[in-house]
Design a protein around this motif. Sequence first.
Motif, short mmCIF file in Angstrom:
data_model
loop_
_atom_site.label_atom_id
_atom_site.label_comp_id
_atom_site.label_asym_id
_atom_site.label_seq_id
_atom_site.Cartn_x
_atom_site.Cartn_y
_atom_site.Cartn_z
N CYS A 95 -3.60 57.12 -27.56
CA CYS A 95 -4.88 56.47 -27.26
C CYS A 95 -5.00 56.39 -25.74
N SER A 96 -6.02 55.71 -25.28
CA SER A 96 -6.23 55.52 -23.84
C SER A 96 -6.41 54.05 -23.55
N GLY A 170 -6.23 50.83 -29.87
CA GLY A 170 -5.94 52.14 -30.42
C GLY A 170 -6.82 52.55 -31.57
N GLY A 171 -7.93 51.88 -31.77
CA GLY A 171 -8.84 52.22 -32.85
C GLY A 171 -9.81 51.09 -33.11
#
Length: 202
Positions: A95-96, A170-171
């Motif tokens: 992820c970022s 992450g989501g």
Amino acid sequence: MVELEQLNMPGTARAPGRAPVQMMQPRSGLVFKTRTVPAKGSSDAPRKVFINCVMHELVKRPLNAAMEEVGEDHLDHMGIANLRVPLDVGEARECSDNSGEKATAIDVIFSPSIVERALNDKPGPTVMGQPRHLYYQHQLAALALKNAAGELKVGLDCNGCKLLKTGYKGGDRPAMFPWVDGMWAPQYSDDPKKKEKKYAGA
């Protein structure tokens, strides 16, 4: 409300008399941010890691030596010392962060009886001389880092671990976890060959 979705896992045909694999949708909880600690002599740079401590009602509460779930009073006043804490670790994914830097996110699922105590900072009982929510935040951080490091097969910086002011990274929502009825049964607790479920000693 318990959310479950039946799933036919590839390569895991249902055996006669055995419960089917289902998927549980966790709720978000706490997020700890840390970094990897590359092995000595490695050219790898430290990488940011978000560890999501998520929860679901199907995850058993902490267990005593008789493998019985402890009650509310025990958790409120004695904490989880010398108890077995059922948990599971999800798959790591890229992820970022907020600045666009590449990072890794990984979920560790616990019983709501632990995560909700870490979230509830209202005045209440103290555990081991600490406000209850701080005690459980520290315990969750220790358990999550240890088990996430094992899954990632890399060291994680415990001293640089920080609790973020968000419920998930992450989501859009926590990743789903597989669940089979009986996966926290005593016969799985101490056998490393049994992959259905993990326990952590607190």
